[in-house]
Design a protein around this motif. Structure first.
Motif, short mmCIF file in Angstrom:
data_model
loop_
_atom_site.label_atom_id
_atom_site.label_comp_id
_atom_site.label_asym_id
_atom_site.label_seq_id
_atom_site.Cartn_x
_atom_site.Cartn_y
_atom_site.Cartn_z
N ASN A 408 -33.66 66.26 -25.03
CA ASN A 408 -33.46 65.76 -23.67
C ASN A 408 -32.41 64.66 -23.65
OD1 ASN A 408 -33.95 65.04 -20.89
ND2 ASN A 408 -35.30 63.42 -21.64
N TYR A 409 -32.55 63.69 -24.55
CA TYR A 409 -31.57 62.61 -24.64
C TYR A 409 -30.19 63.16 -25.00
CZ TYR A 409 -35.62 59.45 -24.79
OH TYR A 409 -36.77 58.78 -24.51
N ALA A 410 -30.15 64.04 -26.01
CA ALA A 410 -28.87 64.55 -26.49
C ALA A 410 -28.12 65.30 -25.39
CB ALA A 410 -29.08 65.45 -27.71
N VAL A 411 -28.82 66.16 -24.67
CA VAL A 411 -28.17 66.90 -23.58
C VAL A 411 -27.66 65.94 -22.51
CG1 VAL A 411 -28.58 68.53 -21.70
CG2 VAL A 411 -29.46 69.02 -24.00
N SER A 412 -28.45 64.93 -22.20
CA SER A 412 -28.03 63.95 -21.21
C SER A 412 -26.77 63.22 -21.67
CB SER A 412 -29.15 62.95 -20.96
OG SER A 412 -28.73 61.92 -20.08
N PHE A 413 -26.74 62.80 -22.91
CA PHE A 413 -25.56 62.08 -23.43
C PHE A 413 -24.34 62.99 -23.48
CE2 PHE A 413 -28.79 59.41 -26.01
CZ PHE A 413 -29.05 58.64 -24.89
N VAL A 521 -30.11 48.92 -33.40
CA VAL A 521 -29.73 49.44 -34.71
C VAL A 521 -29.44 50.94 -34.63
CG1 VAL A 521 -30.50 49.81 -37.10
CG2 VAL A 521 -31.05 47.67 -35.91
N ILE A 522 -30.27 51.67 -33.89
CA ILE A 522 -30.06 53.12 -33.74
C ILE A 522 -28.74 53.40 -33.03
CG2 ILE A 522 -30.95 55.18 -32.59
CD1 ILE A 522 -33.77 54.13 -33.15
N LEU A 523 -28.42 52.62 -32.00
CA LEU A 523 -27.15 52.79 -31.30
C LEU A 523 -25.97 52.58 -32.25
CD1 LEU A 523 -28.12 50.83 -28.08
CD2 LEU A 523 -27.55 53.27 -28.15
N TYR A 524 -26.10 51.59 -33.12
CA TYR A 524 -25.05 51.32 -34.11
C TYR A 524 -24.94 52.47 -35.12
CZ TYR A 524 -23.55 49.48 -38.67
OH TYR A 524 -22.98 49.33 -39.89
N MET A 583 -32.27 60.63 -32.85
CA MET A 583 -32.88 59.43 -33.43
C MET A 583 -33.79 58.73 -32.42
SD MET A 583 -30.13 57.62 -36.03
CE MET A 583 -28.68 57.72 -35.00
N LEU A 584 -33.34 58.66 -31.16
CA LEU A 584 -34.19 58.05 -30.14
C LEU A 584 -35.47 58.85 -29.93
CD1 LEU A 584 -31.58 57.01 -27.41
CD2 LEU A 584 -32.81 55.50 -28.97
N GLY A 585 -35.36 60.17 -29.98
CA GLY A 585 -36.53 61.00 -29.75
C GLY A 585 -37.49 61.07 -30.92
N ARG A 601 -36.83 51.26 -27.24
CA ARG A 601 -36.79 50.70 -25.89
C ARG A 601 -35.33 50.65 -25.46
NH1 ARG A 601 -41.35 51.63 -26.36
NH2 ARG A 601 -43.19 50.30 -26.02
N HIS A 602 -34.91 51.64 -24.69
CA HIS A 602 -33.54 51.77 -24.22
C HIS A 602 -33.46 51.23 -22.80
CE1 HIS A 602 -29.86 53.73 -22.81
NE2 HIS A 602 -29.51 53.85 -24.08
N VAL A 603 -32.57 50.28 -22.54
CA VAL A 603 -32.59 49.54 -21.29
C VAL A 603 -32.39 50.44 -20.08
CG1 VAL A 603 -30.14 48.92 -21.54
CG2 VAL A 603 -31.60 47.60 -20.01
#
Length: 692
Positions: A408-413, A521-524, A583-585, A601-603
């Motif tokens: 879900n996150y990957a498709v959105s990004f 850290v995950i974003l980095y 990674m977020l999922g 926790r993604h803002v």
């Protein structure tokens, strides 16, 4: 001499005191020196002699003996060489003791092989980066057997600690010259016979390494087009063999040094050709590793040739310092990783920096575009947040829940990338790289002012994207919940689900602070993955392979060329978005699987989820203060998501470009001055003057 070897440490201590002038002779450290000298001189076999020599070296590296400067007839010695100066004074004042020490040292050199010391220590193996890393890691984790007949093993034992290097680093050529006269006198050539033989053998080992590594297929494919016999590495190996043979025979040609330096320079020029190809065609850690091996071999060969041709204390000291430092670094995992990954880091940072330029507003028009693109990103994130809560409440198996959330996150990004929209939390990793690139490229007096201007532009661009994301996703979630209630007759989230959301986002009652930092850290890491995959695609010429694929015979070459261009432009973004989404999922799932406190926790996502939760609750419950805590949690996410990601990315860029610490300190000072005097620059771009 036999009588001296049977003396007790106490008697030897008296001889040491007699050789020193007042008031030095009463220092308590002399007793330790006497015990170590006695043990070394009296050692009956090689293992005991090696242990005694190691103990003596440890004493010499012990640092300051007196608070004042120790003065002898040759030098003024600093704290690091005071102990060595004492030993030299003792040997100069007691010829019998000096002779006994030379005899013990000669026995040590005759019974050991020094070829590896000159030809292997500090030179990584030919098996590649991963094999070398594995060997060093194993050596740290498991006890290693003694190799008493290898002189390199003794040097490695003697210089494991940083403070052991201080003595050798502080030596002056005149000090070493005096020590050489005491231990290796000109009228005793037998003292240097073993060392000369070891130097020649080590020199030949290095020549073989240079020829083998320099003529490898991976380097020849990226070097100058020429016959193998004409490659500088092959010519250096041939000339070096003739040079060492002449040195062993005692008749070096007059122009030997000039000829060697010309060939060494040609080898380094060829390595520069390979390096430039790597920068443009993609970095390979194994090739970088091979270049590092060549550079180290050439440095060692240059030092050995200087000793052979020029002689004297200065070249010998340079060689000794190089060998000691190499022995110290030969077991360091950190040094191996830093040297070999620096180019890859630079490549990743350069690619991220090119992307980061699109996230920095230089003009009011670009600033307005960031607001618009970030608003679109926030609107798209409403659907992402709703789908996330649907997957979380579907009662799926643990793995399927994590995979579903990640997809879900990957498709959105990926949709954000396809439509040119902006998600604020993806900016820091890119803008930090662009920031470091500005620091790298600017020179002269205006450099720091340009950096401060860039920092202000990054700040107001980041604020604009974040505010637009959060505001639009919040109002969009309210609108979505209203539409859902109109269609279904109930809120999107149940009351129990909404309460759970409020509690989970609180910075006081949950792990939101830690989870928000972990998300940074995950974003980095996702940005690093994107840069690495982009480098991999360039190195393996993936766009070219797609353009030339046989599928083009069916669909047309022009279509394949277009596809290759799309892959080339978007590979880094695709890899970043897919890896970030997964990674977020999967992080919360892995945390629950292993029993670890892991969550994300993604803002922007949590702003949408919070709005969905608040829209389904009555006003009386919202007034209890839980909403205020949840909003505070979102604020914490904003700071930690962006701050941690930016800090890690900037640190990587600084290491890749080796930026000096003094520039960073001056930068902090100037940033604070600009923030005090012109804070509006960090909030919005300055208006451009009207065109004349």
């Amino acid at each position: 001499m036999a009588l001296l070897t049977s003396l007790s440490p106490d008697v030897l201590l008296e001889r040491l005191r007699a050789a020193l002038a007042e008031p030095r002779r009463d220092h308590p450290e002399l007793a330790r020196l006497a015990r170590r000298l006695a043990a070394f001189i009296a050692a009956e076999d090689l293992p005991d002699r090696l242990d005694a020599w190691h103990a003596l070296m440890t004493w010499l590296a012990g640092g300051r003996l007196w608070q004042d400067v120790y003065i002898d007839v040759v030098d003024v010695h600093g704290p690091a060489t005071q102990r060595l100066a004492v030993l030299m004074d003792v040997l100069a004042g007691d010829a019998e003791l000096a002779g006994a020490l030379r005899a013990a040292l000669r026995g040590l050199l005759d019974e050991t092989d020094g070829a590896n010391l000159f030809g292997e220590v500090g030179i990584p193996s030919d098996r590649g980066f991963l094999s070398e890393f594995g060997d060093r890691l194993t050596a740290k984790l498991l006890p290693q057997p003694r190799v008493d007949h290898d002189l390199a093993h003794l040097v490695g034992r003697s210089y494991r600690r940083r403070r052991d290097l201080d003595l050798v680093r502080a030596l002056h050529p005149s000090t070493l010259q005096r020590l050489m006269e005491l231990l290796f006198p000109a009228d005793g050539p037998e003292m240097t016979r073993a060392l000369r033989r070891a130097m020649a053998d080590g020199f030949r080992l290095l020549l073989a390494r240079v020829a083998g590594q320099g003529l490898s297929e991976k380097l020849r494919a990226r070097g100058s087009a020429q016959a193998v016999a004409d490659v500088p590495f092959a010519r250096l190996a041939r000339f070096g063999e003739a040079l060492v043979a002449d040195w062993e025979g005692g008749a070096l040609p007059d122009a030997a040094m000039d000829a060697w330096q010309a060939l060494s320079h040609a080898c380094r020029a060829e390595m520069q050709v390979v390096s430039r190809r790597l920068e443009s065609e993609g970095i390979s850690v194994d090739i970088v590793y091979g270049l590092d091996v060549l550079e180290r071999c050439l440095n060692r060969l240059d030092a050995l040739v200087a000793v052979m041709v020029e002689g004297g204390a200065a070249p010998v000291l340079a060689l000794v310092q190089q060998l000691v430092l190499a022995a110290h670094q030969s077991s360091s995992l950190r040094h191996l990783v830093r040297i070999n990954l620096q180019r890859l880091q630079r490549r990743i940072v350069d690619r991220a920096g090119q992307t980061g330029e699109h996230y920095i507003a230089d003009t009011p028009g670009e600033y307005r575009h960031i607001w618009t693109a970030a608003a679109g990103g926030g609107l798209l994130t409403v659907g992402t947040a709703a789908m996330k809560m649907t997957i979380a409440g579907a009662g799926l198996a643990l793995f399927l829940e994590g995979l579903g959330s990640g997809l879900n996150y990957a498709v959105s990004f990926l949709l954000l990338q396809a439509f040119g929209l902006i998600l604020a939390t993806k900016q820091p990793a890119m803008t930090a790289a662009a920031f470091a690139a500005i620091i790298r490229d600017r020179q002269g007096a205006e450099r720091l002012d340009s950096i401060v201007d860039a920092a202000a532009r990054i700040c107001h661009s980041q604020l604009a994207a974040t505010i637009a994301n959060v505001v639009v996703v919040a109002f969009g979630a309210y609108a979505f919940n209203g539409l859902w209630a109109w269609i279904t007759g109930h809120a999107f989230l149940t009351a129990s689900e909404a309460r759970y959301v409020f509690k989970a986002l609180s910075p006081v009652d949950s792990g939101t602070v830690f989870y928000a930092a972990l998300t940074g850290v995950i974003l980095y890491l996702a940005a690093l993955v994107g840069g690495w995959v982009d480098n991999w695609a360039v190195y393996h010429r993936l766009p070219e392979a797609i353009a030339e694929h046989r599928l083009g015979q069916r669909v047309g070459r022009l279509r394949m060329l277009r596809l290759a261009g799309i892959v080339s432009r978007n590979m880094a973004g695709w890899a970043t978005n897919v890896s970030l989404g997964l990674m977020l999922g999967m992080t919360p799932v892995l945390g629950r699987f292993f029993g670890l406190p892991l969550d994300v926790r993604h803002v922007t996502l949590n702003s949408g989820i919070l709005s969905l939760a608040a829209a389904g609750m009555d006003l009386q419950w919202i007034g209890t203060g839980h909403l205020s805590l949840a909003i505070a949690g979102v604020a914490v996410m904003f700071v930690l998501n962006l701050g941690v990601s930016f800090a890690l990315s900037l640190l990587t860029a600084i290491r890749a470009y080796e930026l000096p610490a003094e520039d960073l300190r001056e930068l902090r000072r100037r940033l604070w001055q600009r923030l005090r005097t012109r804070p509006q620059d960090f909030l919005m771009p300055r208006r451009l003057p009207p065109a004349p």
